[in-house]
Design an enzyme around this catalytic site. Structure first.
Site, PDB file in Angstrom:
ATOM      1  CB  SER A  37      -0.900  -0.162   1.246  1.00  0.00           C
ATOM      2  OG  SER A  37      -1.565   1.070   1.557  1.00  0.00           O
ATOM      3  CE  LYS A  92      -4.795  -0.026   0.372  1.00  0.00           C
ATOM      4  NZ  LYS A  92      -5.173  -0.637   1.599  1.00  0.00           N
ATOM      5  CE  LYS A 123      -3.929   4.024   2.308  1.00  0.00           C
ATOM      6  NZ  LYS A 123      -5.021   3.386   2.846  1.00  0.00           N
ATOM      7  CG  ASP A 133      -7.615   2.520   0.774  1.00  0.00           C
ATOM      8  OD1 ASP A 133      -8.680   2.911   0.949  1.00  0.00           O
ATOM      9  OD2 ASP A 133      -7.091   1.799   1.683  1.00  0.00           O
ATOM     10  CD  GLU A 155      -8.708  -0.737   0.693  1.00  0.00           C
ATOM     11  OE1 GLU A 155      -7.696  -1.141  -0.033  1.00  0.00           O
ATOM     12  OE2 GLU A 155      -8.552  -0.740   2.215  1.00  0.00           O
ATOM     13  CG  ASP A 206     -10.355  -0.890   4.990  1.00  0.00           C
ATOM     14  OD1 ASP A 206     -10.581  -1.172   6.313  1.00  0.00           O
ATOM     15  OD2 ASP A 206      -9.249  -0.299   5.105  1.00  0.00           O
ATOM     16  CE  LYS A 238      -6.956  -2.018   7.000  1.00  0.00           C
ATOM     17  NZ  LYS A 238      -7.243  -0.647   6.912  1.00  0.00           N
ATOM     18  N   GLY A 254      -3.895  -3.959   6.288  1.00  0.00           N
ATOM     19  CA  GLY A 254      -2.840  -3.648   7.268  1.00  0.00           C
ATOM     20  C   GLY A 254      -2.919  -2.219   7.871  1.00  0.00           C
TER      21      GLY A 254
HETATM   22  O1  OSB Z   1      -6.987   1.873   4.809  1.00  0.00           O
HETATM   23  O2  OSB Z   1      -5.700   0.123   4.243  1.00  0.00           O
HETATM   24  C1  OSB Z   1      -6.064   1.484   4.944  1.00  0.00           C
HETATM   25  C2  OSB Z   1      -2.856   2.321   6.956  1.00  0.00           C
HETATM   26  C3  OSB Z   1      -3.148   2.817   8.009  1.00  0.00           C
HETATM   27  C4  OSB Z   1      -4.990   3.080   8.073  1.00  0.00           C
HETATM   28  C5  OSB Z   1      -5.490   2.422   6.878  1.00  0.00           C
HETATM   29  C6  OSB Z   1      -4.919   1.971   5.878  1.00  0.00           C
HETATM   30  C7  OSB Z   1      -3.622   1.904   5.955  1.00  0.00           C
HETATM   31  C8  OSB Z   1      -3.034   1.051   4.730  1.00  0.00           C
HETATM   32  C9  OSB Z   1      -1.600   0.722   4.891  1.00  0.00           C
HETATM   33  O3  OSB Z   1      -3.392   0.991   3.560  1.00  0.00           O
HETATM   34  C10 OSB Z   1      -1.535  -0.707   5.014  1.00  0.00           C
HETATM   35  C11 OSB Z   1      -0.315  -1.384   5.541  1.00  0.00           C
HETATM   36  O4  OSB Z   1       1.018  -1.285   4.911  1.00  0.00           O
HETATM   37  O5  OSB Z   1      -0.087  -1.506   6.707  1.00  0.00           O
HETATM   38 MG    MG Z   2      -8.344   0.904   3.422  1.00  0.00          MG
END
Ligand code: OSB
Ligand code: MG
Length: 374
Positions: free
Chosen positions: A136, A162, A164, A189, A214, A239, A263, A291
């Site tokens: 991510s 992925k 952001k 995402d 996402e 999510d 999660k 994550g």
């Molecule tokens: O939305 O998936 C998410 C990190 C912090 C809060 C929300 C998210 C995320 C990530 C990071 O996308 C995932 C990771 O590398 O741990």
């Molecule tokens: Mg997410």
């Protein structure tokens, strides 16, 4: 199992690079670890709450409070906890606070795997020997910065990228990335950064052949996501909206998503994570493990969870070194050149806790005692 003691700690761990999402930037993680001692063994759980209540209503501070004042004493007072799966019942009077609950429940599963002499993966019902991994990637200062990071992660072997995104960091970014890498598995995402009036913009994402979008809309919504999904070819993945099995069923039945991110903290621990996984599998909806910038213990638990059958898509669980200079487990999590993590095949979680390092990183610590419930 007799519970001999519960200790809660806060660790401060700087990230190797800042992580930016549509809701803000994280530079330093404040990690809560729950340590449950029982009959000579120690189970560990990590709380995935963020430093601020921006991803969900929980934060490091709310989780600390509810564990110290309520959940910890309830667990300490419970007689003969045999299985992690009993925790939801022990905590039933406390509403919400799922990330706090998960830290304790997962410590009991961690303990149970050790006591039974089986790997945590097999205790949970896992069937895989290795899991497929993606990364991510946070919002960057410039597109060339992002391109350089993608190049490095693909070289390392990661199977899915992925990105952001948010309004202003989306179409142009996807265009550049797709132009350079037409064939990679790519997703995005939004962490709830869009509204219904952005539907046309979101529809234009279809041209980039994304595996999924996402959580484009509100963090607590199913209905408007179902309206949006009907207008998109790209699958929506939820999510933030999914907290339990009922949510997963509602979202699937309404057509709010075609993929679910699971999660552990967001759903309250391993029991509910398994329930969401099973509900999705029975309805032919694939899941993947999300994550929350976890340290080693949370990461080890994610790896065990992702070994279940329906975790068929690459998740956000990746190498320790992408987050921390020095992780709190031994060995640290590494990813093979094929972009996979091997599931440890030894009793327990399969990664030792570096007790000396945990102690050094600890900034507060509290021993929790049982109280008698009225
Ligand atoms: O939305 O998936 C998410 C990190 C912090 C809060 C929300 C998210 C995320 C990530 C990071 O996308 C995932 C990771 O590398 O741990
Ligand atoms: Mg997410």
């Amino acid at each position: 199992m007799r519970i001999d003691g519960i200790i809660l700690r806060e660790l401060q761990m700087p990230l190797v690079r800042p992580f930016e999402t549509s809701f803000g930037v994280t530079r330093n993680r404040r990690i809560l670890l729950a340590e449950v001692r029982s009959e000579g063994l120690t189970g560990w759980g990590e709380c995935t709450a963020g430093e601020k209540p921006f991803f969900s209503g929980e934060s490091t501070d709310t989780a600390w409070q509810v564990i110290v004042n309520d959940l910890g004493p309830m667990l300490a007072a419970a007689e003969n906890v045999e299985h992690g799966g009993e925790c939801p019942k022990i905590f039933r009077l406390v509403r919400g606070n799922r990330m706090a609950k998960a830290a304790l429940e997962n410590a009991i599963w961690d303990l149970e795997a050790q006591r039974e002499g089986v790997s945590l993966s097999r205790l949970l019902g896992g069937v895989r020997d290795r899991i497929p991994c993606g990364v991510s990637l946070g919002i960057q200062a410039t597109i060339p910065d992002l391109m350089a990071i993608i190049e490095k992660e693909l070289e390392a072997g990661y199977q899915r990228i992925k990105l952001k995104c948010k309004p202003g960091w989306d179409v142009e970014v996807f265009e550049r990335v797709r132009h350079k890498w037409p064939g990679i598995l790519l997703s995005c995402d939004a962490n709830s950064a869009y509204r219904l009036h952005d539907a046309e913009r979101l529809r234009s994402f279809d041209q980039f052949d994304l595996m999924m979008i996402e959580q484009p809309l509100w963090h607590d919504d199913f209905y408007y996501h179902s309206m949006l999904q009907r207008q998109l070819h790209t699958p929506i993945c939820l999510d933030e909206s999914i907290h339990n099995r009922r949510d997963a069923l509602a979202a699937i039945e309404m057509g709010s998503c075609r993929i679910i991110n699971i999660k552990l903290g967001r759903v309250g621990g391993f029991s509910e994570a398994i329930a969401v996984h099973n509900a999705a599998m029975e309805r032919g909806v694939p899941v993947w493990c999300g994550g929350m910038l976890e340290a080693g213990l949370g990461r080890a638990h994610n790896i065990a969870l992702a070994s279940l059958e329906n975790f068929s898509l690459p998740g956000d669980v990746s190498a320790s070194a992408r987050y921390f200079a020095d992780d709190i487990i031994e060995p640290e999590v590494t990813v093979t050149s094929k972009g996979e993590i091997d599931i440890p095949n030894i009793p327990g979680r399969g990664y030792e806790v570096r007790a000396d390092l945990v102690e050094r990183l600890t900034v507060r610590k509290e021993t929790i005692r049982a109280f008698a419930m009225a």
